[in-house]
Design a protein around this motif. Sequence first.
Motif, mmCIF file in Angstrom:
data_model
loop_
_atom_site.group_PDB
_atom_site.id
_atom_site.type_symbol
_atom_site.label_atom_id
_atom_site.label_comp_id
_atom_site.label_asym_id
_atom_site.label_seq_id
_atom_site.Cartn_x
_atom_site.Cartn_y
_atom_site.Cartn_z
ATOM 1 N N VAL A 1 -6.364 -8.481 -2.742
ATOM 2 C CA VAL A 1 -5.880 -7.231 -3.325
ATOM 3 C C VAL A 1 -4.412 -7.401 -3.686
ATOM 4 O O VAL A 1 -3.630 -7.955 -2.908
ATOM 5 N N GLY A 2 -4.025 -6.918 -4.847
ATOM 6 C CA GLY A 2 -2.626 -6.947 -5.227
ATOM 7 C C GLY A 2 -2.201 -8.270 -5.835
ATOM 8 O O GLY A 2 -3.030 -9.107 -6.224
ATOM 9 N N TYR B 1 -13.749 -3.049 -3.157
ATOM 10 C CA TYR B 1 -12.700 -2.056 -3.381
ATOM 11 C C TYR B 1 -12.087 -1.720 -2.026
ATOM 12 O O TYR B 1 -12.789 -1.657 -1.011
ATOM 13 N N ARG C 1 -8.467 0.267 -4.230
ATOM 14 C CA ARG C 1 -8.043 -0.654 -5.283
ATOM 15 C C ARG C 1 -9.088 -1.749 -5.475
ATOM 16 O O ARG C 1 -9.623 -2.277 -4.503
ATOM 17 N N THR D 1 0.817 -1.210 0.000
ATOM 18 C CA THR D 1 0.000 0.000 0.000
ATOM 19 C C THR D 1 0.852 1.262 0.000
ATOM 20 O O THR D 1 0.314 2.368 -0.064
ATOM 21 N N THR E 1 -7.374 2.238 0.034
ATOM 22 C CA THR E 1 -6.733 2.507 -1.250
ATOM 23 C C THR E 1 -7.714 2.598 -2.412
ATOM 24 O O THR E 1 -7.362 3.101 -3.475
ATOM 25 N N ARG F 1 -10.627 -5.321 -5.791
ATOM 26 C CA ARG F 1 -10.190 -6.612 -5.288
ATOM 27 C C ARG F 1 -10.435 -7.705 -6.319
ATOM 28 O O ARG F 1 -11.436 -7.686 -7.033
#
Length: 426
Positions: free
Chosen positions: A273-274, A297, A303, A128, A301, A305
Amino acid sequence: MPGSIVVGTQWGDEGKGRIVDIVAKECQHVVRYQGGHNAGHTIVVDSETFALQLIPSGVLYEHVTPIIGNGVVINPWVLIDEIDMLASRGVDCGRLMLSPAAHLVLPYHQIADELAEAQRGDAKLGTTKRGIGPAYADKAARVGLRVEDLLEPMTLRSRLLSVLADRNAYLQRVYDHPGVDPDELADQLITEVAPRLAPLVADTVGWLHEALHAGERVLFEGAQATFLDLDHGTYPFVTSSNPVAGFALVGSGIGPGAIDQVIGIAKAYTTRVGSGPFVTELHGETGEHLRDRGAEYGTNTNRPRRCGWFDAVMGRQAVRLNACTEIALTKLDVLDELDTIKVCVAYEVDGHRYDYLPHLRSLHDRAVPVYATLPGWKTPLDKVTQRWQLPRQAVDYIVFLERQLGLPIRYVCVGPGREQYIRFAA
């Protein structure tokens, strides 16, 4: 002794804050034992959403003493902002207690995190970039600054001068970054941070032991989840600390005899995530449906998922690693519109079946899911308040997961609201 641990059994975002909020009603103390502001807990109370990053979720109950333990790394400005946010919404943080042994996340940690992740290019870890990893690295290298240093201005300034001589040289040499002015940072910490946080610093270890011996219920919550654990997760795509239940002892200063309950939190499907392996990941329409329906999300962040089917292989491994006594299942309502639902019951690697996570990363990377398919219920669950009101197919799905995991599912969440849950197992 009456200690309970809430732990995520997947890759985070399972709804730990939600379950802490449910269980905290019957507790007197809630302790955050690891992680930093790289993970958020979201709680909905009377249609009002609270997104917490550092302060334990139990702060929303007036009878609860929220405690940040020694295993947490704290960005002091983020913590102050969170305190102010809660105060502006009528939540008193005067009860909050900080361990003097918790380490600080400072600007040079975040700079190093951002630059290192950018340099990795396509090999990014998915950090993050909040400085959490470098802060834990400094802790292990014995050069980190702790909350207690805020109470001693001369010591604080001296230690900053020492550590930044090395950290600035590294930033300049490796990344051509000018670094951080130690005197300027010391002034900020002494004049802006210390006056706000010093009154909250307390003997958290002593407080917890006295509470436990008095028979008061203490709830321990971590950040992230089992498979982001530095030792037991899908390394190297993991966090920089240990979210597993065992670290609740280290991160708060209690012994194993204090724990009589470990609640494993599992989403009714799986998200991540990521970067990193994800055996049951869905890339098509169904995965998009889960993301949209579940609002998948990142809390901090935003971002998106990655989404996939429930993975009972991971679940069984998590039950082992955490010695879970029961499960709380969240977001069951996200599956409401599906005709059929799959559950991964085993992995297959080169013709060999695995009921638990393969012990080698190379095997995990090649794993293929073995699925069981169950019928969907095609009925909204958001108004359900009792087990008997659940459609038969939803009950069958929950019972199937209980059998796969070998534990009772105590709580089932059917919506984001504080009261949108049922007690499934007695």
